[in-house]
Design a protein around this motif. Structure first.
Motif, PDB file in Angstrom:
ATOM      1  N   LYS A   1      -5.497  -5.231  -7.331  1.00 12.15           N
ATOM      2  CA  LYS A   1      -6.732  -4.560  -6.890  1.00 12.15           C
ATOM      3  C   LYS A   1      -6.402  -3.255  -6.156  1.00 12.15           C
ATOM      4  CE  LYS A   1      -9.373  -8.805  -6.444  1.00 12.15           C
ATOM      5  NZ  LYS A   1      -9.878  -9.805  -5.495  1.00 12.15           N
ATOM      6  N   ALA A   2      -5.393  -3.304  -5.292  1.00 13.00           N
ATOM      7  CA  ALA A   2      -4.988  -2.101  -4.556  1.00 13.00           C
ATOM      8  C   ALA A   2      -4.482  -1.034  -5.516  1.00 13.00           C
ATOM      9  CB  ALA A   2      -3.925  -2.449  -3.518  1.00 13.00           C
TER      10      ALA A   2
ATOM     11  N   GLU B   1      -5.245  -0.701  -8.767  1.00 18.19           N
ATOM     12  CA  GLU B   1      -6.373  -0.196  -9.550  1.00 18.19           C
ATOM     13  C   GLU B   1      -7.210   0.789  -8.742  1.00 18.19           C
ATOM     14  OE1 GLU B   1      -8.332  -3.783 -10.839  1.00 18.19           O
ATOM     15  OE2 GLU B   1      -6.853  -4.121 -12.449  1.00 18.19           O
ATOM     16  N   LYS B   2      -7.369   0.510  -7.463  1.00 17.56           N
ATOM     17  CA  LYS B   2      -8.125   1.402  -6.585  1.00 17.56           C
ATOM     18  C   LYS B   2      -7.467   2.781  -6.508  1.00 17.56           C
ATOM     19  CE  LYS B   2     -10.141   1.478  -1.959  1.00 17.56           C
ATOM     20  NZ  LYS B   2     -10.255   0.750  -0.687  1.00 17.56           N
ATOM     21  N   LEU B   3      -6.132   2.798  -6.551  1.00 12.75           N
ATOM     22  CA  LEU B   3      -5.394   4.064  -6.504  1.00 12.75           C
ATOM     23  C   LEU B   3      -5.177   4.674  -7.883  1.00 12.75           C
ATOM     24  CD1 LEU B   3      -2.585   3.226  -3.918  1.00 12.75           C
ATOM     25  CD2 LEU B   3      -4.504   4.791  -3.587  1.00 12.75           C
TER      26      LEU B   3
ATOM     27  N   ASP C   1       0.821  -1.208   0.000  1.00 11.07           N
ATOM     28  CA  ASP C   1       0.000   0.000   0.000  1.00 11.07           C
ATOM     29  C   ASP C   1       0.860   1.265   0.000  1.00 11.07           C
ATOM     30  OD1 ASP C   1      -2.279  -1.562   0.011  1.00 11.07           O
ATOM     31  OD2 ASP C   1      -2.638  -1.343   2.164  1.00 11.07           O
TER      32      ASP C   1
ATOM     33  N   ASP D   1      -4.225  -9.424  -5.332  1.00  8.21           N
ATOM     34  CA  ASP D   1      -4.572  -8.463  -4.278  1.00  8.21           C
ATOM     35  C   ASP D   1      -3.840  -7.138  -4.502  1.00  8.21           C
ATOM     36  OD1 ASP D   1      -6.187 -10.375  -3.102  1.00  8.21           O
ATOM     37  OD2 ASP D   1      -4.720 -10.912  -1.543  1.00  8.21           O
TER      38      ASP D   1
END
Length: 149
Positions: free
Chosen positions: A80-81, A83-85, A20, A77
């Protein structure tokens, strides 16, 4: 400041903090990111044991498939993190007997100028017995290493 960040993960909860943080840094700096997981190759010392069992080709194939499945889950995982950002990244599974060596070799081959990874924070006898891949990377890296706790 940095153009290409290598983000190392082992799939643990603690390593998620490193992923992250590395992705957030890549976004803030508008730079490239590569997420890597290092899996262990088939243990050749396990070819024969005291019972006389000898591993066959299918054992190695099943082992490699399970390592790939695990890596795909962990990298999924991370994807996904990212893409979210809104961060584009490369995702790699590397096989090496030492996670630290795999991380360092990947950083070199991908032209990374920063390595981001989490530390389990082991101290004393725990670190002595279990070792510290993060400490190995910090010690041997030719590029800066950002350790996330």
């Amino acid at each position: 400041m940095y153009n290409n960040i290598l983000i190392a993960t082992d799939g643990s909860i603690i390593s998620h903090k490193g992923v992250d943080h590395g992705l957030a840094l890549a976004k803030a700096l508008s730079c490239n990111a590569t997420v890597v997981i290092v899996t262990k190759p088939f243990p050749m010392e396990g070819v024969i044991d005291v019972t006389g069992w000898v591993s066959g080709e299918n054992d190695q194939i099943r082992y490699d498939a399970s390592q790939k499945e695990f890596a795909d889950t962990v990298l999924g995982d991370a994807r996904k993190a990212a893409e979210k950002l809104g961060v584009e990244a490369k995702y790699m599974q590397v096989s090496d007997h030492s996670p630290a060596e795999g991380i360092l070799a990947t950083a070199k081959s991908q032209g990374c100028d920063l390595i981001v990874m989490a530390s389990h924070g082991r101290r004393g006898i725990g670190r002595l017995l279990l070792g510290s891949q993060t400490a190995e990377v910090v010690h041997h890296s030719t590029v800066p290493v950002l350790v996330v706790r």
